[in-house]
Design a protein around this motif. Structure first.
Motif, PDB file in Angstrom:
ATOM      1  N   THR A 199       0.819  -1.208   0.000  1.00 26.78           N
ATOM      2  CA  THR A 199       0.000   0.000   0.000  1.00 26.78           C
ATOM      3  C   THR A 199       0.856   1.262   0.000  1.00 26.78           C
ATOM      4  N   HIS A 200       0.480   2.212  -0.855  1.00 24.39           N
ATOM      5  CA  HIS A 200       1.086   3.547  -0.859  1.00 24.39           C
ATOM      6  C   HIS A 200       0.246   4.539  -0.058  1.00 24.39           C
ATOM      7  N   ALA A 201      -1.045   4.595  -0.358  1.00 29.14           N
ATOM      8  CA  ALA A 201      -1.932   5.549   0.317  1.00 29.14           C
ATOM      9  C   ALA A 201      -3.368   5.052   0.231  1.00 29.14           C
ATOM     10  N   THR A 202      -4.122   5.326   1.299  1.00 26.98           N
ATOM     11  CA  THR A 202      -5.531   4.961   1.352  1.00 26.98           C
ATOM     12  C   THR A 202      -6.316   6.100   1.992  1.00 26.98           C
ATOM     13  N   PRO A 203      -7.307   6.672   1.320  1.00 22.25           N
ATOM     14  CA  PRO A 203      -8.136   7.690   1.956  1.00 22.25           C
ATOM     15  C   PRO A 203      -8.955   7.078   3.085  1.00 22.25           C
ATOM     16  N   PHE A 204      -9.088   7.822   4.186  1.00 21.66           N
ATOM     17  CA  PHE A 204     -10.033   7.389   5.214  1.00 21.66           C
ATOM     18  C   PHE A 204     -11.392   7.944   4.817  1.00 21.66           C
ATOM     19  N   CYS A 205     -12.271   7.044   4.361  1.00 24.59           N
ATOM     20  CA  CYS A 205     -13.575   7.464   3.853  1.00 24.59           C
ATOM     21  C   CYS A 205     -14.572   7.566   4.997  1.00 24.59           C
ATOM     22  N   SER A 206     -15.452   8.561   4.914  1.00 24.95           N
ATOM     23  CA  SER A 206     -16.478   8.739   5.939  1.00 24.95           C
ATOM     24  C   SER A 206     -17.378   7.511   6.069  1.00 24.95           C
ATOM     25  N   THR A 207     -17.482   6.717   5.018  1.00 24.57           N
ATOM     26  CA  THR A 207     -18.259   5.487   5.092  1.00 24.57           C
ATOM     27  C   THR A 207     -17.754   4.580   6.206  1.00 24.57           C
ATOM     28  N   ASP A 208     -16.438   4.627   6.450  1.00 24.71           N
ATOM     29  CA  ASP A 208     -15.896   3.748   7.471  1.00 24.71           C
ATOM     30  C   ASP A 208     -16.168   4.229   8.888  1.00 24.71           C
ATOM     31  N   CYS A 209     -16.611   5.457   9.057  1.00 30.48           N
ATOM     32  CA  CYS A 209     -17.152   5.850  10.360  1.00 30.48           C
ATOM     33  C   CYS A 209     -18.438   5.085  10.628  1.00 30.48           C
ATOM     34  N   THR A 210     -19.238   4.909   9.574  1.00 29.67           N
ATOM     35  CA  THR A 210     -20.474   4.137   9.693  1.00 29.67           C
ATOM     36  C   THR A 210     -20.163   2.659   9.899  1.00 29.67           C
ATOM     37  N   ASN A 211     -19.171   2.140   9.165  1.00 28.91           N
ATOM     38  CA  ASN A 211     -18.756   0.752   9.360  1.00 28.91           C
ATOM     39  C   ASN A 211     -18.243   0.528  10.779  1.00 28.91           C
ATOM     40  N   TRP A 212     -17.432   1.446  11.261  1.00 22.05           N
ATOM     41  CA  TRP A 212     -16.870   1.349  12.614  1.00 22.05           C
ATOM     42  C   TRP A 212     -17.985   1.277  13.658  1.00 22.05           C
ATOM     43  N   ALA A 213     -19.055   2.027  13.432  1.00 20.88           N
ATOM     44  CA  ALA A 213     -20.165   2.065  14.380  1.00 20.88           C
ATOM     45  C   ALA A 213     -21.095   0.864  14.255  1.00 20.88           C
ATOM     46  N   GLY A 214     -20.839  -0.027  13.301  1.00 19.26           N
ATOM     47  CA  GLY A 214     -21.635  -1.229  13.168  1.00 19.26           C
ATOM     48  C   GLY A 214     -22.924  -1.059  12.400  1.00 19.26           C
ATOM     49  N   LYS A 215     -23.053   0.000  11.607  1.00 21.36           N
ATOM     50  CA  LYS A 215     -24.323   0.277  10.941  1.00 21.36           C
ATOM     51  C   LYS A 215     -24.405  -0.294   9.526  1.00 21.36           C
ATOM     52  N   PHE A 216     -23.294  -0.903   9.045  1.00 19.46           N
ATOM     53  CA  PHE A 216     -23.316  -1.505   7.717  1.00 19.46           C
ATOM     54  C   PHE A 216     -23.102  -3.013   7.757  1.00 19.46           C
ATOM     55  N   GLY A 217     -23.163  -3.583   8.942  1.00 17.12           N
ATOM     56  CA  GLY A 217     -23.117  -5.034   9.037  1.00 17.12           C
ATOM     57  C   GLY A 217     -21.751  -5.666   8.956  1.00 17.12           C
ATOM     58  N   LYS A 218     -20.685  -4.900   9.095  1.00 17.25           N
ATOM     59  CA  LYS A 218     -19.349  -5.489   9.086  1.00 17.25           C
ATOM     60  C   LYS A 218     -19.143  -6.324  10.352  1.00 17.25           C
ATOM     61  N   VAL A 219     -18.457  -7.456  10.193  1.00 15.65           N
ATOM     62  CA  VAL A 219     -18.255  -8.389  11.300  1.00 15.65           C
ATOM     63  C   VAL A 219     -16.775  -8.435  11.651  1.00 15.65           C
ATOM     64  N   PRO A 220     -16.375  -7.960  12.833  1.00 16.32           N
ATOM     65  CA  PRO A 220     -14.970  -8.040  13.249  1.00 16.32           C
ATOM     66  C   PRO A 220     -14.546  -9.501  13.452  1.00 16.32           C
ATOM     67  N   PRO A 221     -13.232  -9.780  13.382  1.00 20.48           N
ATOM     68  CA  PRO A 221     -12.165  -8.838  13.059  1.00 20.48           C
ATOM     69  C   PRO A 221     -12.064  -8.624  11.556  1.00 20.48           C
ATOM     70  N   VAL A 222     -11.897  -7.367  11.156  1.00 13.17           N
ATOM     71  CA  VAL A 222     -11.888  -7.032   9.738  1.00 13.17           C
ATOM     72  C   VAL A 222     -11.012  -5.805   9.520  1.00 13.17           C
ATOM     73  N   ILE A 223     -10.383  -5.743   8.350  1.00 11.03           N
ATOM     74  CA  ILE A 223      -9.626  -4.564   7.941  1.00 11.03           C
ATOM     75  C   ILE A 223     -10.536  -3.738   7.042  1.00 11.03           C
ATOM     76  N   LEU A 224     -10.813  -2.511   7.437  1.00  9.56           N
ATOM     77  CA  LEU A 224     -11.620  -1.619   6.614  1.00  9.56           C
ATOM     78  C   LEU A 224     -10.730  -0.924   5.579  1.00  9.56           C
ATOM     79  N   GLY A 225     -11.329   0.025   4.857  1.00  8.41           N
ATOM     80  CA  GLY A 225     -10.605   0.710   3.780  1.00  8.41           C
ATOM     81  C   GLY A 225     -10.947   0.067   2.458  1.00  8.41           C
TER      82      GLY A 225
END
Length: 364
Positions: free
Chosen positions: A32-58
């Motif tokens: 990886t060179h660079a990855t934007p931190f997308c606002s969508t991942d604030c929603t993912n972090w809060a559990g509102k998009f159904g992501k199941v830990p442990p997981v790498i976002l981005g």
């Protein structure tokens, strides 16, 4: 290699060493060179998009190929590649009908997101969006890497995988704005700031940017908006209609997320106008629309995913717009963070202090 792992919903990311799996026959390893931190991942972090830990976002990134699987063709070790939010397998139903933004490799995979690494305890770690860009290494399907040839820095090109593609695609592919038309944009984040620039390039005569944050409205004006409106103090619908002969704008593009923002976008578009919806705030959210606005008044309402782009067609054109100066990334990249500061990047995104904060990795 180090990765920022979401180990529990609404808990800080944990930066830890992982053992990455070697690439399977149809996959590649990308440093990886660079990855934007997308606002969508604030929603993912809060559990509102159904992501199941442990997981790498981005879900969008850029980097250099370091290893390829035995069946990979068209990509070589050492090439710089864009990793967008959507694969293009080229063989599924959706790719075959010209809609690779809905590729089955992302949306119809019964196994879920791929396991790409193992932590120190032997637990499998998955990659969100098939990408997992908040890490020093990505294990990616060859259908989701696109060679990119440009002298632009990776920090700028990293924005191609999500914000630029979706913002420009909303204007060029979905709304299909033509010279002299009017465009309303709702929610001035990174995606809409690219849409504002695209509308300007498309020749829109009026661009209405709607957001409650004054600094974001000012930035929209800097990048091409002709009118900026505060929905907390102004009657936005009345202002847009007054400026367009009482009709409303020819196109309305939404990227805010709340249902009320999408309802506003439908109202802002004139009869027989076009509405492009991008935002999702939480799984299961319901949007309520007045029946006549969608059944009688002739509006076209379009949902988009990654700007409905076709990467092999659109990527070279959008890169050339950046190279020529037609698009300006400078004001949109608001901060840079090392991986170890990912929780600072998330907080800045949650508090709307960043437009696009980048996680930047040591190229060595």
């Amino acid at each position: 290699m180090k990765a920022a792992v979401l180990t529990a919903i609404a808990e800080p990311f944990v930066v830890e060493d992982l053992e990455y799996h070697p690439p399977e026959p149809g996959r590649v390893l990308v440093r990886t060179h660079a990855t934007p931190f997308c606002s969508t991942d604030c929603t993912n972090w809060a559990g509102k998009f159904g992501k199941v830990p442990p997981v790498i976002l981005g879900h969008a990134s850029i980097g250099e190929v370091v290893e390829i699987g035995s069946e990979v063709r068209g990509v070589s070790v050492g090439q710089r590649v864009l990793v967008p939010g959507t694969p293009e397998c080229g063989t599924c139903y959706y790719c075959a009908v010209g809609r690779p933004d809905q590729c089955s490799e992302l949306f119809d995979n019964p196994r879920g997101y791929p396991v790409v690494a193992t932590d120190a305890s032997g637990t499998d770690i998955r990659a969100s969006g098939n990408v997992g860009g908040y890490a020093e290494m990505m294990n990616i399907s060859a259908n989701q890497v696109f060679v990119i040839e440009s002298d632009l820095p990776s920090e700028v090109l990293s924005l191609m995988g999500c914000g630029i593609m979706t913002g420009l695609g909303s204007v060029f592919n979905a709304a299909r704005v033509t010279p002299g038309e009017s465009v309303s944009v709702v929610g001035v984040g990174h995606l809409v700031l690219w849409a504002v620039q695209a509308a300007r390039l498309a020749g829109a005569s009026q661009i209405f940017a709607i957001d409650p944050i004054v600094e974001r409205r000012e930035l929209a004006a800097q990048l091409g908006a002709t009118h900026v409106l505060d929905p907390t103090t102004e009657d936005v619908l009345d202002e847009v209609r007054s400026a367009t002969g009482g009709r409303g704008s020819d196109h309305a593009i939404e990227a805010a997320g709340p249902a009320a923002s999408q309802e506003l976008a439908v109202s802002l578009a004139r009869r027989a106008g076009t509405v492009v919806l991008n935002g999702v705030k939480e799984l299961g959210t319901t949007v309520t629309l007045t029946q006549t606005t969608i059944a009688v008044q002739g509006r076209t309402i379009i949902s988009t995913q990654n700007g409905n782009v076709r990467m092999r067609r659109d990527l070279p054109r959008y890169v050339s717009l950046l190279e020529s100066g037609g698009l300006d990334a400078g004001p949109i990249i608001t901060n840079r963070y090392p991986l170890e500061k990912i929780n600072d990047a998330m907080q800045a995104s949650r508090e709307l202090r960043d437009i696009s904060g980048l996680l930047v990795f040591d190229p060595s």
